[in-house]
Design an enzyme around this catalytic site. Structure first.
Site, PDB file in Angstrom:
ATOM      1  N   SER A  48      20.703   2.363  -2.784  1.00 50.67           N
ATOM      2  CA  SER A  48      21.463   3.135  -1.807  1.00 50.67           C
ATOM      3  C   SER A  48      22.861   3.319  -2.380  1.00 50.67           C
ATOM      4  O   SER A  48      23.234   2.615  -3.325  1.00 50.67           O
ATOM      5  CB  SER A  48      21.538   2.314  -0.512  1.00 50.67           C
ATOM      6  N   TYR A  80      22.204  -5.884   4.413  1.00 55.00           N
ATOM      7  CA  TYR A  80      21.609  -4.702   3.787  1.00 55.00           C
ATOM      8  C   TYR A  80      22.340  -4.369   2.480  1.00 55.00           C
ATOM      9  O   TYR A  80      21.715  -4.170   1.436  1.00 55.00           O
ATOM     10  CB  TYR A  80      21.678  -3.517   4.758  1.00 55.00           C
TER      11      TYR A  80
HETATM   12  N1  LIG Z   1      17.778   7.023   5.180  1.00 54.29           N
HETATM   13  C1  LIG Z   1      18.919   6.675   4.615  1.00 54.29           C
HETATM   14  O1  LIG Z   1      20.022   7.060   5.084  1.00 54.29           O
HETATM   15  C2  LIG Z   1      18.894   5.835   3.351  1.00 54.29           C
HETATM   16  C3  LIG Z   1      20.076   5.782   2.596  1.00 54.29           C
HETATM   17  C4  LIG Z   1      20.071   5.025   1.438  1.00 54.29           C
HETATM   18  C5  LIG Z   1      18.939   4.338   1.058  1.00 54.29           C
HETATM   19  N2  LIG Z   1      17.807   4.399   1.825  1.00 54.29           N
HETATM   20  C6  LIG Z   1      16.645   3.638   1.373  1.00 54.29           C
HETATM   21  O2  LIG Z   1      15.542   4.499   1.236  1.00 54.29           O
HETATM   22  C7  LIG Z   1      14.345   3.744   1.367  1.00 54.29           C
HETATM   23  C8  LIG Z   1      13.384   4.496   2.275  1.00 54.29           C
HETATM   24  O3  LIG Z   1      13.927   4.552   3.562  1.00 54.29           O
HETATM   25  P1  LIG Z   1      13.810   5.840   4.491  1.00 54.29           P
HETATM   26  O4  LIG Z   1      15.170   6.374   4.685  1.00 54.29           O
HETATM   27  O5  LIG Z   1      12.760   6.737   4.032  1.00 54.29           O
HETATM   28  O6  LIG Z   1      13.430   5.135   5.880  1.00 54.29           O
HETATM   29  P2  LIG Z   1      12.088   5.128   6.754  1.00 54.29           P
HETATM   30  O7  LIG Z   1      11.723   6.508   7.143  1.00 54.29           O
HETATM   31  O8  LIG Z   1      12.349   4.132   7.833  1.00 54.29           O
HETATM   32  O9  LIG Z   1      10.991   4.575   5.739  1.00 54.29           O
HETATM   33  C9  LIG Z   1      10.854   3.221   5.423  1.00 54.29           C
HETATM   34  C10 LIG Z   1       9.481   3.002   4.851  1.00 54.29           C
HETATM   35  O10 LIG Z   1       9.358   1.609   4.510  1.00 54.29           O
HETATM   36  C11 LIG Z   1       8.175   1.106   5.124  1.00 54.29           C
HETATM   37  N3  LIG Z   1       8.363  -0.300   5.506  1.00 54.29           N
HETATM   38  C12 LIG Z   1       9.291  -0.810   6.347  1.00 54.29           C
HETATM   39  N4  LIG Z   1       9.092  -2.118   6.497  1.00 54.29           N
HETATM   40  C13 LIG Z   1       8.021  -2.439   5.734  1.00 54.29           C
HETATM   41  C14 LIG Z   1       7.328  -3.656   5.500  1.00 54.29           C
HETATM   42  N5  LIG Z   1       7.674  -4.791   6.089  1.00 54.29           N
HETATM   43  N6  LIG Z   1       6.264  -3.624   4.653  1.00 54.29           N
HETATM   44  C15 LIG Z   1       5.881  -2.461   4.067  1.00 54.29           C
HETATM   45  N7  LIG Z   1       6.494  -1.296   4.259  1.00 54.29           N
HETATM   46  C16 LIG Z   1       7.552  -1.284   5.097  1.00 54.29           C
HETATM   47  C17 LIG Z   1       7.952   1.978   6.359  1.00 54.29           C
HETATM   48  O11 LIG Z   1       6.570   2.026   6.684  1.00 54.29           O
HETATM   49  P3  LIG Z   1       5.842   1.191   7.859  1.00 54.29           P
HETATM   50  O12 LIG Z   1       6.783   1.128   9.019  1.00 54.29           O
HETATM   51  O13 LIG Z   1       4.603   1.998   8.113  1.00 54.29           O
HETATM   52  O14 LIG Z   1       5.545  -0.137   7.242  1.00 54.29           O
HETATM   53  C18 LIG Z   1       8.377   3.335   5.829  1.00 54.29           C
HETATM   54  O15 LIG Z   1       7.314   3.945   5.144  1.00 54.29           O
HETATM   55  C19 LIG Z   1      14.751   2.362   1.853  1.00 54.29           C
HETATM   56  O16 LIG Z   1      14.747   1.457   0.787  1.00 54.29           O
HETATM   57  C20 LIG Z   1      16.185   2.578   2.356  1.00 54.29           C
HETATM   58  O17 LIG Z   1      16.961   1.415   2.259  1.00 54.29           O
HETATM   59  C21 LIG Z   1      17.768   5.151   2.956  1.00 54.29           C
END
Ligand SMILES: NC(=O)c1ccc[n+]([C@@H]2O[C@H](COP(=O)([O-])OP(=O)(O)OC[C@H]3O[C@@H](n4cnc5c(N)ncnc54)[C@H](OP(=O)(O)O)[C@@H]3O)[C@@H](O)[C@H]2O)c1
Length: 271
Positions: A147, A160
């Site tokens: 991130s 985080y």
């Molecule tokens: N969105 C942002 O603003 C942002 C910014 C910087 C970095 N990121 C990073 O991007 C990555 C993806 O996040 P996203 O934004 O796409 O959010 P998201 O839509 O909430 O996706 C998170 C994914 O991780 C899975 N997950 C969560 N807990 C899990 C567990 N215990 N075991 C296995 N899978 C799990 C969820 O699937 P299930 O719930 O089906 O398990 C979902 O597929 C993360 O690493 C996040 O830190 C996001």
């Protein structure tokens, strides 16, 4: 002369493929003919996505339901992904969570699970798949999703941020260690991205937040492009790529105050 990379027919493992950035990465790779192993807890979503991409692009897929915040799940995922001699050439450690708000606002279990998923599971999967990729010797790619919080320290997001700092240090160090091998290791460091993350992290976006938010599709496209170019790190978005350099020029105390101000101006937390 550089030979063109043939992605069609490769196998990729993507964690957190049931929504947001991970789902968009699956769509990007599927479009290029890459076979997919989709990992997350919501199996129904993985199966719907896999079936759709199989139909559209004639790829193969496997959906694996796993809660990666549970110890030992990574070994099971690795064994299922590599069963029957299947060779994996792409690993994307994308699944990640985090909660925003005062440190004592959340249960300690939530922090333990965050560390287990964002740090331990990511490290273990990288370990298993580096061994596997070294074994088969084909050109291979690992992407770890950090991130902009991997570079910036944001108050009220302490656990985080710390996990994402780990992802950056681990990924960039391993990138150097493996630079002459068949495996490239890339850090993908998005900024604010529309996904389910906002809801799950307890954030409430204010109006001003939308000015810098990116779509999951764009983040995934930039990320996958950089990964196949074997980049050490990628920060999607001009503003984000500028911001991650600030800590080089400002004292840590100022950075914390600045990040706090910027974050409070853009988001609130669920009370
Ligand atoms: N969105 C942002 O603003 C942002 C910014 C910087 C970095 N990121 C990073 O991007 C990555 C993806 O996040 P996203 O934004 O796409 O959010 P998201 O839509 O909430 O996706 C998170 C994914 O991780 C899975 N997950 C969560 N807990 C899990 C567990 N215990 N075991 C296995 N899978 C799990 C969820 O699937 P299930 O719930 O089906 O398990 C979902 O597929 C993360 O690493 C996040 O830190 C996001």
């Amino acid at each position: 002369m550089q030979t063109e990379l043939v992605k069609k027919g490769m196998w990729a493992v993507i964690t957190g493929a049931s929504s947001g950035i991970g789902e968009s990465m699956a769509r990007e790779l599927g479009r290029e003919g890459v076979n997919l192993i989709l990992v997350a807890r919501r199996l129904d979503r993985l199966q719907i996505l896999g079936a759709e991409l199989k139909d559209k692009y004639q790829i193969e897929y496997q959906a694996i339901d796993a809660d990666l915040s549970v110890p030992q799940e990574t070994k099971r995922v690795f064994e299922r992904a590599t069963a029957n001699g299947r060779m994996i050439q792409v690993l994307i450690n994308n699944a990640g969570v985090g909660v925003y708000g005062p440190f004592m606002h959340y249960d300690v279990e939530q922090y333990s699970k965050t560390i287990q998923l964002n740090v331990t599971a990511l490290t273990e999967l990288t370990y298993y798949f580096v061994g596997h990729m070294q074994g088969h010797g084909k050109t291979s790619y690992i992407s770890n999703v950090g991130s902009i919080a991997s570079f910036l320290s944001v108050p009220y997001f302490s656990v985080y941020c710390a996990t994402k700092h780990f992802v950056k240090e681990f990924t960039q160090t391993l990138n150097f260690e493996l630079r002459k091998s068949n495996i490239s290791v890339t850090l993908i460091a998005p900024g604010g991205t529309y996904s389910e993350f906002t809801e799950h992290s307890g954030q409430i976006l204010k109006k001003s937040a939308h000015a810098s938010m990116m779509s999951s599709e764009l983040v995934a496209r930039i990320g996958m492009d950089g990964m196949f170019k074997r980049r050490r790190y990628i920060v999607p978005g001009f503003l984000n790529s500028l911001m991650v350099h600030f800590p080089r020029f400002l004292p840590a105390k100022w950075m914390l105050a600045l990040n706090d101000l910027a974050m409070r101006g853009a988001v609130d937390y669920k009370k």
